[in-house]
Motif scaffolding. Structure first.
Motif, PDB file in Angstrom:
ATOM      1  N   THR A 291     -42.253 -39.127  -0.834  1.00 30.39           N
ATOM      2  CA  THR A 291     -43.203 -38.040  -1.065  1.00 30.39           C
ATOM      3  C   THR A 291     -44.047 -37.777   0.174  1.00 30.39           C
ATOM      4  O   THR A 291     -44.262 -36.613   0.570  1.00 30.39           O
ATOM      5  CB  THR A 291     -44.105 -38.370  -2.260  1.00 30.39           C
ATOM      6  OG1 THR A 291     -43.309 -38.621  -3.408  1.00 30.39           O
ATOM      7  CG2 THR A 291     -45.061 -37.232  -2.548  1.00 30.39           C
ATOM      8  N   ILE A 292     -44.517 -38.849   0.824  1.00 28.97           N
ATOM      9  CA  ILE A 292     -45.315 -38.692   2.046  1.00 28.97           C
ATOM     10  C   ILE A 292     -44.468 -38.084   3.157  1.00 28.97           C
ATOM     11  O   ILE A 292     -44.919 -37.189   3.888  1.00 28.97           O
ATOM     12  CB  ILE A 292     -45.891 -40.059   2.478  1.00 28.97           C
ATOM     13  CG1 ILE A 292     -46.851 -40.588   1.413  1.00 28.97           C
ATOM     14  CG2 ILE A 292     -46.608 -39.934   3.816  1.00 28.97           C
ATOM     15  CD1 ILE A 292     -47.427 -41.951   1.735  1.00 28.97           C
ATOM     16  N   ILE A 293     -43.236 -38.559   3.299  1.00 23.90           N
ATOM     17  CA  ILE A 293     -42.353 -38.011   4.336  1.00 23.90           C
ATOM     18  C   ILE A 293     -42.084 -36.537   4.087  1.00 23.90           C
ATOM     19  O   ILE A 293     -42.086 -35.715   5.027  1.00 23.90           O
ATOM     20  CB  ILE A 293     -41.036 -38.811   4.376  1.00 23.90           C
ATOM     21  CG1 ILE A 293     -41.312 -40.272   4.739  1.00 23.90           C
ATOM     22  CG2 ILE A 293     -40.064 -38.193   5.369  1.00 23.90           C
ATOM     23  CD1 ILE A 293     -40.081 -41.157   4.685  1.00 23.90           C
ATOM     24  N   PHE A 294     -41.857 -36.178   2.832  1.00 26.32           N
ATOM     25  CA  PHE A 294     -41.574 -34.776   2.499  1.00 26.32           C
ATOM     26  C   PHE A 294     -42.775 -33.890   2.823  1.00 26.32           C
ATOM     27  O   PHE A 294     -42.630 -32.822   3.428  1.00 26.32           O
ATOM     28  CB  PHE A 294     -41.209 -34.661   1.022  1.00 26.32           C
ATOM     29  CG  PHE A 294     -40.916 -33.262   0.577  1.00 26.32           C
ATOM     30  CD1 PHE A 294     -39.656 -32.711   0.763  1.00 26.32           C
ATOM     31  CD2 PHE A 294     -41.895 -32.479  -0.028  1.00 26.32           C
ATOM     32  CE1 PHE A 294     -39.380 -31.413   0.362  1.00 26.32           C
ATOM     33  CE2 PHE A 294     -41.625 -31.189  -0.433  1.00 26.32           C
ATOM     34  CZ  PHE A 294     -40.366 -30.659  -0.236  1.00 26.32           C
ATOM     35  N   VAL A 295     -43.960 -34.325   2.433  1.00 29.62           N
ATOM     36  CA  VAL A 295     -45.165 -33.520   2.675  1.00 29.62           C
ATOM     37  C   VAL A 295     -45.437 -33.378   4.166  1.00 29.62           C
ATOM     38  O   VAL A 295     -45.713 -32.274   4.663  1.00 29.62           O
ATOM     39  CB  VAL A 295     -46.365 -34.141   1.945  1.00 29.62           C
ATOM     40  CG1 VAL A 295     -47.656 -33.412   2.329  1.00 29.62           C
ATOM     41  CG2 VAL A 295     -46.173 -34.093   0.441  1.00 29.62           C
ATOM     42  N   PHE A 296     -45.343 -34.474   4.915  1.00 24.42           N
ATOM     43  CA  PHE A 296     -45.613 -34.416   6.351  1.00 24.42           C
ATOM     44  C   PHE A 296     -44.567 -33.570   7.076  1.00 24.42           C
ATOM     45  O   PHE A 296     -44.902 -32.789   7.973  1.00 24.42           O
ATOM     46  CB  PHE A 296     -45.657 -35.832   6.933  1.00 24.42           C
ATOM     47  CG  PHE A 296     -46.945 -36.556   6.650  1.00 24.42           C
ATOM     48  CD1 PHE A 296     -47.882 -36.043   5.764  1.00 24.42           C
ATOM     49  CD2 PHE A 296     -47.233 -37.766   7.263  1.00 24.42           C
ATOM     50  CE1 PHE A 296     -49.065 -36.709   5.496  1.00 24.42           C
ATOM     51  CE2 PHE A 296     -48.418 -38.449   7.005  1.00 24.42           C
ATOM     52  CZ  PHE A 296     -49.331 -37.917   6.124  1.00 24.42           C
ATOM     53  N   SER A 297     -43.293 -33.718   6.707  1.00 25.38           N
ATOM     54  CA  SER A 297     -42.241 -32.920   7.331  1.00 25.38           C
ATOM     55  C   SER A 297     -42.402 -31.446   6.973  1.00 25.38           C
ATOM     56  O   SER A 297     -42.176 -30.558   7.812  1.00 25.38           O
ATOM     57  CB  SER A 297     -40.867 -33.424   6.894  1.00 25.38           C
ATOM     58  OG  SER A 297     -40.691 -34.777   7.236  1.00 25.38           O
ATOM     59  N   PHE A 298     -42.789 -31.184   5.737  1.00 28.26           N
ATOM     60  CA  PHE A 298     -43.033 -29.815   5.273  1.00 28.26           C
ATOM     61  C   PHE A 298     -44.119 -29.152   6.121  1.00 28.26           C
ATOM     62  O   PHE A 298     -43.965 -28.018   6.591  1.00 28.26           O
ATOM     63  CB  PHE A 298     -43.430 -29.851   3.804  1.00 28.26           C
ATOM     64  CG  PHE A 298     -43.643 -28.505   3.183  1.00 28.26           C
ATOM     65  CD1 PHE A 298     -42.605 -27.833   2.573  1.00 28.26           C
ATOM     66  CD2 PHE A 298     -44.898 -27.894   3.204  1.00 28.26           C
ATOM     67  CE1 PHE A 298     -42.797 -26.583   1.998  1.00 28.26           C
ATOM     68  CE2 PHE A 298     -45.103 -26.661   2.631  1.00 28.26           C
ATOM     69  CZ  PHE A 298     -44.049 -26.000   2.025  1.00 28.26           C
TER      70      PHE A 298
ATOM     71  N   ILE B 141     -37.924 -22.467  -3.902  1.00 31.13           N
ATOM     72  CA  ILE B 141     -39.296 -22.010  -3.636  1.00 31.13           C
ATOM     73  C   ILE B 141     -39.892 -22.679  -2.395  1.00 31.13           C
ATOM     74  O   ILE B 141     -40.340 -21.996  -1.470  1.00 31.13           O
ATOM     75  CB  ILE B 141     -40.188 -22.263  -4.863  1.00 31.13           C
ATOM     76  CG1 ILE B 141     -39.615 -21.595  -6.107  1.00 31.13           C
ATOM     77  CG2 ILE B 141     -41.598 -21.763  -4.593  1.00 31.13           C
ATOM     78  CD1 ILE B 141     -39.477 -20.088  -6.010  1.00 31.13           C
ATOM     79  N   LEU B 142     -39.899 -24.013  -2.348  1.00 31.79           N
ATOM     80  CA  LEU B 142     -40.612 -24.711  -1.279  1.00 31.79           C
ATOM     81  C   LEU B 142     -39.952 -24.542   0.090  1.00 31.79           C
ATOM     82  O   LEU B 142     -40.623 -24.173   1.065  1.00 31.79           O
ATOM     83  CB  LEU B 142     -40.733 -26.200  -1.624  1.00 31.79           C
ATOM     84  CG  LEU B 142     -41.804 -26.583  -2.648  1.00 31.79           C
ATOM     85  CD1 LEU B 142     -41.864 -28.092  -2.815  1.00 31.79           C
ATOM     86  CD2 LEU B 142     -43.171 -26.053  -2.229  1.00 31.79           C
ATOM     87  N   LEU B 143     -38.658 -24.839   0.181  1.00 32.16           N
ATOM     88  CA  LEU B 143     -37.990 -24.768   1.487  1.00 32.16           C
ATOM     89  C   LEU B 143     -38.027 -23.361   2.095  1.00 32.16           C
ATOM     90  O   LEU B 143     -38.245 -23.220   3.298  1.00 32.16           O
ATOM     91  CB  LEU B 143     -36.550 -25.265   1.359  1.00 32.16           C
ATOM     92  CG  LEU B 143     -36.385 -26.755   1.054  1.00 32.16           C
ATOM     93  CD1 LEU B 143     -34.906 -27.137   1.030  1.00 32.16           C
ATOM     94  CD2 LEU B 143     -37.128 -27.611   2.070  1.00 32.16           C
ATOM     95  N   PRO B 144     -37.816 -22.293   1.315  1.00 27.97           N
ATOM     96  CA  PRO B 144     -37.934 -20.954   1.922  1.00 27.97           C
ATOM     97  C   PRO B 144     -39.329 -20.637   2.444  1.00 27.97           C
ATOM     98  O   PRO B 144     -39.465 -19.900   3.431  1.00 27.97           O
ATOM     99  CB  PRO B 144     -37.551 -20.011   0.763  1.00 27.97           C
ATOM    100  CG  PRO B 144     -36.661 -20.823  -0.105  1.00 27.97           C
ATOM    101  CD  PRO B 144     -37.228 -22.201  -0.042  1.00 27.97           C
ATOM    102  N   ILE B 145     -40.360 -21.167   1.803  1.00 27.83           N
ATOM    103  CA  ILE B 145     -41.714 -20.928   2.295  1.00 27.83           C
ATOM    104  C   ILE B 145     -41.887 -21.530   3.681  1.00 27.83           C
ATOM    105  O   ILE B 145     -42.537 -20.951   4.562  1.00 27.83           O
ATOM    106  CB  ILE B 145     -42.751 -21.495   1.303  1.00 27.83           C
ATOM    107  CG1 ILE B 145     -42.745 -20.658   0.014  1.00 27.83           C
ATOM    108  CG2 ILE B 145     -44.142 -21.514   1.919  1.00 27.83           C
ATOM    109  CD1 ILE B 145     -43.706 -21.154  -1.034  1.00 27.83           C
ATOM    110  N   VAL B 146     -41.286 -22.707   3.905  1.00 30.23           N
ATOM    111  CA  VAL B 146     -41.360 -23.325   5.228  1.00 30.23           C
ATOM    112  C   VAL B 146     -40.678 -22.454   6.267  1.00 30.23           C
ATOM    113  O   VAL B 146     -41.217 -22.186   7.351  1.00 30.23           O
ATOM    114  CB  VAL B 146     -40.709 -24.729   5.189  1.00 30.23           C
ATOM    115  CG1 VAL B 146     -40.682 -25.340   6.575  1.00 30.23           C
ATOM    116  CG2 VAL B 146     -41.473 -25.628   4.245  1.00 30.23           C
ATOM    117  N   GLY B 147     -39.469 -22.001   5.948  1.00 25.21           N
ATOM    118  CA  GLY B 147     -38.725 -21.212   6.922  1.00 25.21           C
ATOM    119  C   GLY B 147     -39.308 -19.844   7.170  1.00 25.21           C
ATOM    120  O   GLY B 147     -39.165 -19.293   8.270  1.00 25.21           O
ATOM    121  N   ASN B 148     -39.969 -19.254   6.174  1.00 26.11           N
ATOM    122  CA  ASN B 148     -40.483 -17.892   6.294  1.00 26.11           C
ATOM    123  C   ASN B 148     -41.965 -17.834   6.628  1.00 26.11           C
ATOM    124  O   ASN B 148     -42.564 -16.756   6.552  1.00 26.11           O
ATOM    125  CB  ASN B 148     -40.235 -17.116   4.998  1.00 26.11           C
ATOM    126  CG  ASN B 148     -38.759 -16.951   4.702  1.00 26.11           C
ATOM    127  OD1 ASN B 148     -37.940 -16.910   5.601  1.00 26.11           O
ATOM    128  ND2 ASN B 148     -38.413 -16.873   3.424  1.00 26.11           N
TER     129      ASN B 148
END
Length: 487
Positions: A96-103, A368-375
């Motif tokens: 969870t921490i890795i996902f949030v920080f990478s996000f 939802i989440l991954l597209p927000i990062v890319g866009n």
């Protein structure tokens, strides 16, 4: 009897004269409304495409380019999460921490990618600049994430993230553009010809996604109504079908590039089309004293005002000051690409751990989440230029990115999976395919009149929120079980 003909002759001559005048006026109007002829030679086309719309200022120094990169956006504060995400990954910390920080780390990288792309776009024409923004800003991060997920056999993440990117572009990004521009203008216009062409391309791509699902539905019904000896296994046929359709989609994308960059390049130049609806500002509130004074002074003639003409000439002669040199832009693109690739790998690795702990579904992460990062960079760029009454450029970024993902990234990933031996097909989740189809229809209705307002933007954004809420409760449909196991 003598006066009759003498009276009729001037009348006939007058009618004939008036007819000739009207004929000349009609001929003149036809000549003035004729569309500009497209360039005929490749050399002339390249010169037109590479000519910047404004004069470019002197090239900044290395120190100035470095300073501009650091101060490009307040999102650069989030760059601190790049080493933190890497450290958490190598330290085997919580997923969870890795996902949030990478996000959080990919968001400023996407913004820097857009910053370097915009600096390169200053040196070329508007069409090439829009294509660069749509490619590097709109589809590059999604392509990297999709390739990494494909290599790791996360096929559902690949499909849901690409569908989510299209939905994010045509609903969230485009809706924010319409809404932001609508706060300043009562109605904003854009090039309808290019917008209608993009809508047709989006519809074709959605049909290509729906056809495999319809094929499976028909085969299942056939198998249910026939004997066991005549059952048809659709898995192998869908793989072959998807790879063949992917080649056709890439051919359509290549034809679209020829259409946009060469044969009909003039349609994509802002203001070059006679069908461009002019933007209208909100009427100013005036009290009775100002209204009486205005009536006494007579109507305004802003179009004939010499000061207004001088201001327009000044705007046309405005020099675009670059913040990065060409070399610095290319180096920044290379560095950001490497950082995005590595950080995205940590992000994809942590998804399964986040989903396994519960509280969030894999469908919601991918859609939802991954597209927000890319866009993230697209959101800022498109909304900013739409507020400046450059809605055609916003459409090029939002809808153009969706077309690139639908007609280039998706078929490219399918063919890449074929090369790598991964059973990736165009058979997407049925719920996601239907949602995409309905979203494209809604966007087509908003684009068909050639103008927008804040209400249309709010409708598109609310539709995206509705989809996000629905996907939160959607358990997902595992299509990978239909095909051979991915290794």
């Amino acid at each position: 009897t003598v006066d009759g003909p003498s009276m009729a002759s001037p009348t006939a001559a007058a009618v004939a004269s008036a007819t000739n005048v009207r004929s000349r006026n009609v001929h003149h109007r036809r000549n003035t409304t004729t569309k500009p002829a497209p360039p005929r030679t490749i050399r002339g086309t390249l010169q037109e495409l590479l000519r910047p719309p404004k004069k470019v200022g002197p090239t900044p120094t290395i120190l100035a380019s470095l300073k501009a990169t650091v101060l490009a956006s307040w999102l650069n504060v989030l760059l601190v999460f790049i080493p933190l995400s890497w450290a958490m990954h190598f330290a085997k910390q919580s997923d969870t921490i890795i996902f949030v920080f990478s996000f959080l780390a990919i968001i400023p990288l996407a913004k820097l990618l857009g910053f370097a792309t915009e600096e390169l776009s200053l040196r070329v024409g508007q069409t090439i600049g829009g294509l660069l923004n749509a490619t590097l800003v709109g589809a590059f991060v999604e392509l990297i994430v999709a390739i990494i997920a494909l290599i790791k056999c996360e096929l559902s993440i690949v499909q849901s993230s690409l569908i989510g990117s299209i939905l994010s572009n045509i609903l969230l990004v485009l809706g924010m553009c319409f809404f932001a521009g609508g706060t300043k203008f009562s109605e904003q216009g854009f090039l309808t010809t290019a917008a209608n062409t993009n809508s047709s391309l989006l519809t074709i791509s959605v049909i290509a996604v729906l056809i495999p699902a319809a094929y499976v539905l028909a085969i299942d019904a056939l198998n249910a109504s026939s004997s066991n000896d005549t059952n048809v296994d659709p898995a192998r046929d869908i793989l072959k079908m998807s790879r063949g359709v992917a080649v056709i989609l890439l051919f359509i994308y290549g034809s679209y590039l020829v259409f946009q960059l060469w044969s009909h390049a003039y349609l994509y130049n802002d203001g070059a089309s006679e069908h461009n609806f002019p933007s209208t500002a909100y009427p100013k509130k005036q009290n009775s004293t100002d209204s009486a004074k205005r009536r006494a002074d007579g109507p305004e003639t802003g179009a004939d005002d010499p000061e207004t003409g001088a201001e327009r000439e000044k705007e046309e002669e405005e020099i675009e000051e670059p913040q990065l040199s060409v070399a610095a832009s290319l180096v920044l693109l290379a560095i950001v690409t490497v950082l995005v690739a590595v950080t995205a790998e940590w992000l994809v690795d942590s998804i399964q751990g986040v989903v396994a702990k519960g509280g969030i579904s894999q469908q919601w992460v991918g859609l939802i989440l991954l597209p927000i990062v890319g866009n993230a960079a697209e959101h800022v760029t498109a909304v900013t230029v739409s507020y400046k009454d450059k809605l055609t450029l916003s459409l090029g970024v939002a809808v153009g990115s969706s077309i690139q993902i639908a007609l280039f990234v998706i078929p490219f990933i399918v063919l890449l999976g074929w090369i790598l031996g991964k059973p990736l097909t165009l058979l997407f989740d049925p719920f996601q395919s239907i949602v995409l189809f309905l979203s494209v229809i809604t966007v087509n209705y908003c684009l068909q009149d050639g103008k927008s307002n804040w209400l249309e933007g709010m409708i598109l954004m609310c539709l995206y929120v509705i989809i996000a809420v629905t996907v939160w409760f959607y358990p997902g449909f595992d299509i990978s079980g239909t095909f051979e196991k991915c290794n």
